[in-house]
Structure formats: structure tokens, C-alpha cells
Scaffold this active site. Structure first.
Site, PDB file in Angstrom:
ATOM      1  CG  ASN A  62      -7.930  -1.715  -5.430  1.00 37.24           C
ATOM      2  OD1 ASN A  62      -7.049  -2.559  -5.250  1.00 37.24           O
ATOM      3  ND2 ASN A  62      -8.141  -0.741  -4.557  1.00 37.24           N
ATOM      4  CG  ASP A  80      -2.086   0.952   1.080  1.00 39.38           C
ATOM      5  OD1 ASP A  80      -2.427   1.304  -0.064  1.00 39.38           O
ATOM      6  OD2 ASP A  80      -2.644   1.368   2.115  1.00 39.38           O
TER       7      ASP A  80
HETATM    8  C1  IPE Z   1      -5.488  -2.613  -0.461  1.00 39.66           C
HETATM    9  O1  IPE Z   1      -5.144  -1.296  -0.568  1.00 39.66           O
HETATM   10  C2  IPE Z   1      -5.431  -3.266  -1.813  1.00 39.66           C
HETATM   11  C3  IPE Z   1      -4.119  -3.397  -2.403  1.00 39.66           C
HETATM   12  C4  IPE Z   1      -2.980  -3.092  -1.853  1.00 39.66           C
HETATM   13  C5  IPE Z   1      -4.117  -3.960  -3.724  1.00 39.66           C
HETATM   14  P1  IPE Z   1      -6.250  -0.137  -0.756  1.00 39.66           P
HETATM   15  O2  IPE Z   1      -5.492   1.118  -0.837  1.00 39.66           O
HETATM   16  O3  IPE Z   1      -7.157  -0.466  -1.882  1.00 39.66           O
HETATM   17  O4  IPE Z   1      -7.071  -0.274   0.601  1.00 39.66           O
HETATM   18  P2  IPE Z   1      -7.949   0.799   1.367  1.00 39.66           P
HETATM   19  O5  IPE Z   1      -8.874   1.414   0.366  1.00 39.66           O
HETATM   20  O6  IPE Z   1      -7.013   1.795   1.948  1.00 39.66           O
HETATM   21  O7  IPE Z   1      -8.640  -0.010   2.422  1.00 39.66           O
HETATM   22  C1  IPE Z   2      -1.499   0.255  -3.447  1.00 38.71           C
HETATM   23  O1  IPE Z   2      -1.258   1.612  -3.457  1.00 38.71           O
HETATM   24  C2  IPE Z   2      -1.677  -0.315  -4.834  1.00 38.71           C
HETATM   25  C3  IPE Z   2      -3.052  -0.646  -5.207  1.00 38.71           C
HETATM   26  C4  IPE Z   2      -4.092  -0.597  -4.432  1.00 38.71           C
HETATM   27  C5  IPE Z   2      -3.261  -1.056  -6.578  1.00 38.71           C
HETATM   28  P1  IPE Z   2      -2.457   2.650  -3.504  1.00 38.71           P
HETATM   29  O2  IPE Z   2      -2.794   2.912  -4.922  1.00 38.71           O
HETATM   30  O3  IPE Z   2      -3.569   2.179  -2.653  1.00 38.71           O
HETATM   31  O4  IPE Z   2      -1.781   3.934  -2.895  1.00 38.71           O
HETATM   32  P2  IPE Z   2      -2.413   4.866  -1.774  1.00 38.71           P
HETATM   33  O5  IPE Z   2      -2.786   3.976  -0.633  1.00 38.71           O
HETATM   34  O6  IPE Z   2      -3.600   5.525  -2.392  1.00 38.71           O
HETATM   35  O7  IPE Z   2      -1.326   5.810  -1.438  1.00 38.71           O
HETATM   36 MG    MG Z   3      -4.052   2.386  -0.698  1.00 39.01          MG
END
Ligand code: IPE
Ligand code: IPE
Ligand code: MG
Length: 269
Positions: free
Chosen positions: A94, A46
Site C-alpha cells: 500500500n 476492502d
Molecule cells: C488489500 O487491499 C489490503 C488491505 C485491505 C489493507 P488492496 O486494495 O491493497 O489490494 P489489491 O491492490 O486490490 O490487491
Molecule cells: C481498503 O480499501 C483499505 C486499504 C487498503 C487501506 P481500499 O483503499 O483498497 O479501497 P478500494 O479497494 O480502492 O476501493
Molecule cells: Mg482495495
């Protein structure tokens, strides 16, 4: 400005291009307790978007940087001789993101597979994809199946990539499969136990998760491996995924080695 320079320097370290599988006696592994390592490590990768924004870049640049991190963490996991590494790449939630970001991520998976497949195969990795794969673009599904086929006889680390994955969705699919068997008279309700449910999960054949890592500060599971993490140790770090270096990964291993896992029993120290 200073933050920008520092940020870039750290990234090069985390995502450096010349990182090879570390040997057992590598300085990176100097304080590793080899007898108390997790066997199955899961990672919620993340913070890509926040990291990129902080550098004055587009969120998507964070995803590209994250791919480099993943490559080096996989090499570190191989060096540590872990049994399995399961990473969260795209969740069933997502899809709520802007279409342009979703498309970028789908392309990135595809490019990653094209570019890294051969090297992973040479590294004896067994790649496997978990999640509702039929919801992904058809061309990507084909690449995923081909990758799994190529590496199916490998004997090294099990590398599971979660794409269009949700723990609740996985449990529902498992229950539907079991329900069909009951309906067909192949199983009776009394046959349903933990082992049977596990056999119907996408992670069938893997050990339970010992260690769950989440980068970038949030402390939640976000629908990842709900069943498999029932007794996992949790490790949260503020380091965003693009900056999560092999050293950071080894730090998580060391923290795990000091955990006292009781599994509901009494301290057996
Ligand atoms: C979890 O991260 C999913 C992945 C790392 C692929 P998100 O960024 O989607 O999770 P939330 O929205 O903060 O819970
Ligand atoms: C994790 O990074 C990757 C995916 C969920 C695909 P994020 O895209 O969630 O990055 P933040 O959490 O918004 O910074
Ligand atoms: Mg994230």
C-alpha cells in the site's frame, strides 16, 4: 441521487454509533449455529475508496467510514465469542499509493487508537499489531506498543491489526530469525518444522485462520496471512467495507457453519 440516499442510509446502519456488544440471545444471532462457528476470522477490509468515489466523496472519506465499520464488527466478534479477529489495515504494497492517502491512513490509525483504546480495554480485548512495524512512523509505533501493553492481560477476543503487513515479508522475517538460531548453533536444520515456523510468525499464539472474509468483490488474498490461511474457508462478498454491517458479518458466520471441512481427509458427516 437515489443511490446517494440509499448509500448513506446503509452506511448509518453499518457504522452506527450506538452499536453495543450483542447479547447471546440478540435477534442478530437468531440463526447462528454456536457449535459451528469459526474460532479465528480474518478480514480483508476492502473497497473503501471505490465506495467513497461512488458517493461523490474523496477516497479518504471511505477510510474514515471504514473505521466505524471496524468498531462494530469487533463488537459483533466479541458477542460471538470468537477467539481471534485479524484485520488487514495496511499492506506492504500500500506504500505505492499517493503520499497524501498514505499519510491520511497513518493519521487515521493514530486517531483510532486514541479514541477507541479505552473502550476496547473495557471490552476485555487483547490488541496486537502484526507486520513490519518498524517501517511505520515512530509515534504510531509507540502508540501501538502502549496499546498492546495496556491490554496484555486481557482475556477476551484477540484483535490483531495488520499494518505494514505482507505475508511474504512475515515469512522472510520468520526464516531470518530461524536462520540466526541455526547459525548460533541453538537449532539444527532438522528442528525446523511447522510448529517452529508458526512460533516465529507475527501471529504466534493464535489458532489457524478458519474463515477469511474479503469485502468489495475482488477474490484474491493480496499477500494476507499466506501461511495461516492454508486451510481457511473463503467468503467473498460484493458489499464494500464501509457498508459491511454486523448482519453481513453474521451472514458470513452462517455460511461458514454450512461448509464441509475435510482437511484432506474424507467426509466425516
Ligand atoms: C488489500 O487491499 C489490503 C488491505 C485491505 C489493507 P488492496 O486494495 O491493497 O489490494 P489489491 O491492490 O486490490 O490487491
Ligand atoms: C481498503 O480499501 C483499505 C486499504 C487498503 C487501506 P481500499 O483503499 O483498497 O479501497 P478500494 O479497494 O480502492 O476501493
Ligand atoms: Mg482495495
Amino acid at each position: 441521487m437515489l443511490k446517494k440516499i440509499l448509500g448513506k442510509a446503509v452506511t448509518t446502519l453499518a457504522g452506527r454509533d450506538d452499536f453495543a456488544i450483542p447479547e447471546h440471545d440478540s435477534p442478530l444471532f437468531a440463526d447462528v449455529d454456536w457449535d459451528r462457528l469459526p474460532r479465528h476470522v480474518a478480514v480483508i477490509m476492502d473497497g473503501n475508496g471505490r465506495w467513497a468515489k461512488g458517493q461523490g466523496m474523496l477516497r479518504t472519506a471511505g477510510h474514515s467510514a471504514g473505521v466505524k465499520t471496524l468498531k462494530n464488527i469487533l463488537k459483533t466478534a466479541i458477542g460471538l465469542q470468537l477467539d481471534a479477529l485479524t484485520v488487514y489495515a495496511f499492506s506492504t504494497e500500500n506504500w505505492k499509493r499517493p503520499e497524501a492517502e498514505v499519510n491520511f491512513l497513518m493519521n487515521l490509525f493514530s486517531e483510532y487508537l486514541k479514541k477507541e483504546l479505552q473502550e476496547m480495554h473495557e471490552d476485555n480485548v487483547q490488541i496486537h499489531f502484526i507486520g513490519r512495524l518498524e517501517g511505520l512512523p515512530a509515534a504510531l509505533q509507540k502508540q501501538m506498543r502502549e496499546a498492546e501493553e495496556l491490554m496484555k492481560d486481557n482475556t477476551g477476543v484477540k484483535f490483531n491489526i495488520a499494518a505494514n503487513y505482507g505475508g511474504q515479508d512475515e515469512l522472510i522475517r520468520a526464516m531470518q530469525n530461524i536462520a540466526v538460531e541455526v547459525q548460533n548453533g541453538k537449532l539444527s536444520p532438522e528442528d525446523i518444522d511447522e510448529a517452529l515456523l508458526e512460533d516465529n510468525l507475527d501471529t504466534a499464539g493464535n489458532l489457524p485462520v478458519d474463515l477469511m472474509i474479503r469485502t468489495s468483490g475482488d477474490m484474491r488474498l493480496s499477500n494476507f496471512l499466506l501461511w495461516q490461511a492454508a486451510y481457511a474457508e473463503f467468503y467473498f462478498t460484493d458489499v464494500p467495507w464501509p457498508e459491511f454491517s454486523p448482519e453481513c458479518f453474521v451472514d458470513a458466520m452462517k455460511a461458514f457453519s454450512h461448509r464441509d471441512r475435510r482437511f484432506g481427509g474424507l467426509d466425516n458427516k
